[in-house]
Design a protein around this motif. Structure first.
Motif, short mmCIF file in Angstrom:
data_model
loop_
_atom_site.label_atom_id
_atom_site.label_comp_id
_atom_site.label_asym_id
_atom_site.label_seq_id
_atom_site.Cartn_x
_atom_site.Cartn_y
_atom_site.Cartn_z
N UNK A 47 0.70 -1.14 0.29
CA UNK A 47 0.08 -0.09 0.00
C UNK A 47 0.98 1.41 -0.07
N UNK A 48 1.93 1.29 0.88
CA UNK A 48 2.88 2.27 0.96
C UNK A 48 3.49 2.49 -0.38
N UNK A 102 2.15 1.66 -3.58
CA UNK A 102 1.21 1.95 -4.36
C UNK A 102 1.26 3.45 -3.90
N UNK A 103 1.00 3.98 -2.96
CA UNK A 103 0.60 5.41 -2.65
C UNK A 103 1.87 6.10 -3.22
N UNK A 104 3.22 5.74 -2.98
CA UNK A 104 4.34 6.45 -3.51
C UNK A 104 4.28 6.34 -4.97
N UNK A 161 1.77 6.32 -6.93
CA UNK A 161 0.79 7.27 -7.21
C UNK A 161 1.00 8.53 -7.43
N UNK A 162 1.64 8.78 -6.39
CA UNK A 162 2.20 10.29 -6.08
C UNK A 162 3.40 10.62 -6.91
N UNK A 189 5.57 11.56 -10.14
CA UNK A 189 5.38 12.03 -11.64
C UNK A 189 6.67 12.13 -12.24
N UNK A 191 1.74 11.77 -14.54
CA UNK A 191 1.44 10.91 -13.50
C UNK A 191 2.17 9.41 -14.00
N UNK A 197 1.68 6.17 -12.91
CA UNK A 197 0.95 5.05 -13.29
C UNK A 197 -0.11 5.40 -14.43
N UNK A 214 -3.17 3.49 -16.42
CA UNK A 214 -4.10 2.55 -15.17
C UNK A 214 -4.96 3.61 -14.49
N UNK A 215 -4.12 4.37 -13.50
CA UNK A 215 -4.68 5.35 -12.86
C UNK A 215 -3.97 6.65 -12.96
N UNK A 216 -4.48 7.80 -13.18
CA UNK A 216 -5.89 8.00 -13.71
C UNK A 216 -6.12 6.98 -15.25
N UNK A 217 -7.17 6.50 -15.18
CA UNK A 217 -7.65 5.70 -16.22
C UNK A 217 -7.72 6.26 -17.53
N UNK A 246 -12.93 7.91 -10.36
CA UNK A 246 -12.14 7.99 -9.29
C UNK A 246 -12.79 8.11 -7.97
N UNK A 263 1.03 4.50 7.19
CA UNK A 263 0.69 4.62 5.64
C UNK A 263 -0.48 5.34 5.37
N UNK A 288 0.98 9.03 5.04
CA UNK A 288 1.80 9.02 3.73
C UNK A 288 0.84 9.45 2.53
N UNK A 294 0.21 12.85 0.42
CA UNK A 294 0.40 13.00 -1.03
C UNK A 294 -0.89 13.90 -1.38
N UNK A 340 -3.59 11.54 -5.22
CA UNK A 340 -2.86 10.34 -4.99
C UNK A 340 -3.92 9.24 -4.39
N UNK A 352 -5.03 5.63 -6.09
CA UNK A 352 -4.65 4.46 -5.32
C UNK A 352 -6.28 3.72 -5.32
#
Lengths: 515, 372
Positions: free
Chosen positions: A439-440, A442-444, A446-447, A449, A454, A456, A459-462, B12, B130, B133, B137, B141, B145
């Motif tokens: 999860x950590x 994934x968040x990383x 997703x943030x 650039x 972005x 990802x 996929x996300x944003x799709x 989203x 988590x 974090x 963001x 973000x 996710x």
């Protein structure tokens, strides 16, 4: 602080001695003076650096014409006439520049140009004669393919530019050069397709490059660390490749390439996560096998990152998941080993990393020795000695092999680093720890650039249109759009629609029957 | 600086709404509803879905009134600083306590089911790290996710449903409609309360990149979450029967533990639990974001990190020390939980709507008077 440019002085002796002064008494600096036979005064001086020039060009196109100059020419012309004669008639080199400051003289000497000085004239001629020994275009060593071009970039920036020019014969292909590195004066060239690359990103890359203030650039890795969006991340936000076809494909999708003189590794930006799982061969093979291989790659990435930690977590915390017979055999193996699973895994993983690093450093002649040591001594003997269980050896070896499936080395490296973190989490908090770690991560991600894009992205944003080239590769005629955001919004359409090939209505096999 | 550019898509936002509701319901909903309505529990949940849709329409309508300012700024511009202060502080408190409750449920579950010997304090801290974090963001973000987590869960749910096919006993649903209407309605209260969390749209709505999809987002989010609830309660009854559901601690995961693939893959609930963990993270992250967003906006704080850290620590402590034991916690959930959610998610939006309508009318009148 920039000092004021000094003009070249009038007398040729002064200039020559200044150049010798600046460059020191290196044996590869050649100074040749010419004078009319009778008079001792030197009228023309040639300066070049032997190791940087193409000797054939210098000898046949510059030295010989000057020597063949008749004596009367020397006497008849004054300095202005002589200079014009040199420039227009004598020098048989295509590209000639006129320079008039000391800084330019030194710079063009170091670029492999030949400087022609005429006595009494304050402008010098710089003839382009760069050459010298260089590696030819060879097959790339790090990103090999079975089907596809076998050319790789070389250390020469000119060659690399020509490799790209030859692939993309479009007037819109732009090369923008700049020098980075106070001491090394390395040429860095940005390559993009005007109208297809996103102009904002081109500007951003140019801006970031121009803010670099360092004394040396020896490889594109230097540039990468100076211009990437975020430093503290295991994930690469710039791609590198030594395959011209891969870079050309990226440029055609709107990415921007950065060629650095002196290295065959060309950077590509902006990139998204999925790019690191594409190999140029995907596009040369049939789409079905390419899609299959791509799924294998994503799977391998996950395995390379997760397998040891999952094994640790399941054997330590969640034994109920394992089928009974397997559980018994695992338990029997673990019976003889003194360490908990996590220690076992760490021993084997570190051993493998040591072996791998040794394999890189080891001279090729004894390279095979390392595989014997690795396989027999460290694998089999460690199991027999009861140091680690056989299952752990299988897990670690598969992890190691899975790591090599990832086409790009820097993404493979990321998974290697993350693996260790997840192993600790899996060993202490079981699957909860692993999921929290993921999860950590994934968040990383997703943030993250890459030049504002972005990480990802499809996929996300799709972006459904672009999913055709992520987990699978659709047939070419289906991929009619370039990646969104990466390319210029107006230039997203890459090809015409409905190009699905169909057999002709009239069956050629029966054509003959009619008559 | 980042706030102005932060934008999320309608898809989203829908996934966010769904995951704001789904994860905690998953743990307790089947047991709570079947206790009241027995085999008719699924009808109760269906009724709650209809009620929830009504609320979704209202929340969607209310959010549409917002011209695109952040929620607190909007209230301040329309109803004044005092109103904004009251609502902002209350919502901050509300989101902190909802996060703390979710955190408590999460850590209790992990401590009960997976890590029996790990101190709860450690589990809570890991979750909070988590979550913070993610909050650090920002919403963009979190939304990205969420979308990935959402897709993974949809895929896994379908696989689970396919594999469970052989264990369904439709006889457990009979007799249909045995319970009288008041009982069924009573049973629909708690699933409806879960659905009221759609009110978080008031806060995340202004981040939407295309405002015209607001209503659709709100309704689809509730529809997805409500359908999920119906499915969940149905499955629990169909597999265990109304009696057994009440006895099992976590019926949802007991359900998936029946999944077997051949003879070699069994006890798969840990896989489902792992994915559920990700949804739980998303939920807590969203609510923590809402709390810090309200507070930051209320006092126009530029440096958000200290506030986020402080709120995180506060939530962590609340989750750890508010309840002495599980009994205490379920007492709280039974008595204090529903009124709290009601107040924040229904009463405040309603009052807000009335106040806005009133302001508009007086403004309109004044305008008419000025004209005349």
């Amino acid at each position: 602080m920039k000092k004021k440019p000094t003009r070249i002085p009038n007398t040729i002796q002064e200039t020559a001695s200044w150049i010798q002064d600046q460059l020191g008494a290196s044996p590869d600096i050649i100074l040749r003076a010419y004078s009319a036979e009778g008079a001792g005064a030197e009228r023309v001086v040639l300066v070049y650096i032997d190791s940087l020039v193409d000797n054939d060009t210098v000898n046949s196109k510059i030295v010989r014409p000057i020597q063949e100059l008749s004596e009367e020419a020397f006497e008849r012309f004054d300095e202005r006439g002589l200079y014009a004669l040199m420039k227009d008639r004598i020098l048989g080199v295509g590209s000639i520049a006129e320079i008039d400051t000391f800084d330019h003289v030194i710079q063009s000497l170091l670029e492999g140009n030949t400087i022609i000085l005429v006595d009494g004239y304050q402008t010098a001629l710089a003839a382009q004669t760069a050459g010298g020994d260089e590696r030819g275009v060879e097959e790339p060593t790090s990103q090999t393919v079975i089907r596809g071009p076998k050319e790789g970039f070389t250390e020469n920036i000119k060659t690399n530019m020509s490799l790209l020019r030859r692939r993309i014969k479009s007037p819109k292909l732009r090369f923008v050069q700049q020098k980075i590195g106070e001491v090394t004066q390395t040429s860095v060239v940005i390559v993009y397709l005007d109208g297809i690359a996103n102009q904002k990103i081109v500007k951003e890359i140019t801006r970031r490059l121009s803010t670099i203030d360092t004394d040396s650039i020896l490889e594109s890795g230097y540039i990468e660390e100076f211009i990437q969006d975020r430093t503290y991340t295991p994930f690469p936000t710039l791609q590198n490749s030594e395959r011209p076809d891969g870079i050309a494909a990226g440029i055609l999708e709107g990415q921007i390439a950065i060629i650095v003189d002196g290295t065959p590794f060309v950077l590509l930006a902006p990139v998204t996560f999925n790019r690191f799982f594409q190999s140029s061969e995907d596009y040369y093979q049939r789409f079905d096998i390419a899609s299959f291989l791509r799924l294998i790659r994503y799977g391998s990435f996950l395995a390379s990152m997760l397998l040891p930690s999952l094994y640790i977590a399941i054997t330590t915390f969640h034994q109920e998941m394992i089928p009974t017979t397997l559980l018994i055999s695992l338990a029997a193996q673990r019976e003889g080993t003194p360490f908990p699973a996590i220690v076992e895994a760490f021993i084997m993983e570190i051993t493998f990393e040591v072996l791998r690093e040794a394999g890189v450093r080891m001279p090729r002649a004894i390279g095979s020795a390392i595989s014997i040591v690795g396989a027999l001594v460290l694998g089999q003997a460690a199991v027999q000695a009861g140091l680690v269980s056989a299952a752990m050896v299988i897990v670690v070896s598969f992890t190691a092999i899975a790591n090599f499936v990832i086409p790009s080395m820097n993404m493979a490296a990321a998974s290697r680093l993350i693996r260790f973190g997840l192993m600790i989490l899996g060993g202490t908090f079981g699957l909860f720890g692993i999921m929290s770690g993921l999860m950590f991560m994934l968040i990383h991600m997703a943030g993250l650039r890459s030049f504002g894009i972005p990480y990802l992205l499809p996929v996300s944003p799709l972006s459904i249109n672009n999913l055709k080239d992520v987990f699978i590769r659709a047939p070419w005629w289906r991929m009619s759009k370039r990646p969104t955001l990466v390319s210029e919004p107006e230039a997203e359409t890459r090809q015409g629609k409905s190009q699905k090939p169909e057999p002709p209505n009239t069956d050629p096999a029966h054509e003959g029957d009619r008559g | 600086m980042m706030k102005a550019t932060e934008k999320i898509t309608a898809l989203q936002a829908t996934a966010l709404l769904m995951l704001a509701i789904m994860p905690t319901g998953l743990l307790y909903l089947p047991a709570i509803v079947t206790k009241i309505a027995a085999q008719d529990a699924w009808i109760s949940v269906l009724v709650s879905l209809l009620l929830g849709l009504g609320l979704a329409f209202y929340i969607g309508y209310l959010t549409l009134q917002n011209p695109g300012m952040s929620f607190i700024r909007w209230i301040e511009s329309r109803l004044g600083r005092i109103a904004a202060l009251i609502i902002g502080l209350f919502l901050t408190k509300y989101y902190v306590s909802v996060s703390a409750v979710a955190l408590q449920e999460f850590s209790t579950f992990i401590a009960d089911e997976i890590l029996q010997r790990t101190p709860v304090f450690i589990i809570v801290s890991i979750v909070m790290i988590v979550v913070l974090y993610a909050v650090y963001h920002g919403l963009e973000t979190i939304a990205r996710v969420t979308l990935i987590v959402f897709f993974l869960n949809v895929v896994l749910t379908f696989i689970g449903l396919l594999l469970l096919g052989k264990d369904l006993h439709f006889a457990y649903l009979l007799p249909v409609g045995e319970k009288p209407v008041p009982v069924i309605l009573k049973g629909s209260i708690s699933p409806f309360i879960w659905l009221t969390e759609v009110a978080v749209l008031l806060i995340i709505g202004p981040f939407l990149n295309k405002k015209q999809y607001l209503m659709r987002t709100s309704v689809t989010g509730v529809l997805l979450a409500g359908t999920w609830n119906v499915l969940l309660v149905m499955l629990a009854i169909l597999i265990f029967g109304p009696k057994l559901v009440q006895l099992v601690a976590y019926p949802s995961f007991a359900v998936v533990s029946l999944v077997e693939i051949g003879n070699f893959l069994e006890r798969l609930e840990i896989v489902f639990i792992s994915l559920w963990i990700t949804t739980m993270y998303v939920k807590i992250a969203l609510f923590m974001f809402a709390a810090s967003h309200c507070l930051n906006d209320l006092f126009r704080i530029e440096n958000k990190l200290p506030i986020q850290l402080g709120l995180g620590l506060f939530t962590l402590m609340t989750a750890l020390y508010s309840w002495d034991n599980t009994a205490d916690f379920s007492e709280f959930m039974r008595l204090a939980g529903p009124p709290h959610l009601f107040l924040a998610n229904i009463a405040i939006p309603l009052l807000l709507g009335i106040a806005l309508w009133f302001m508009k009318r007086t403004a309109h009148r004044r305008g008419e008077q000025n004209d005349g």
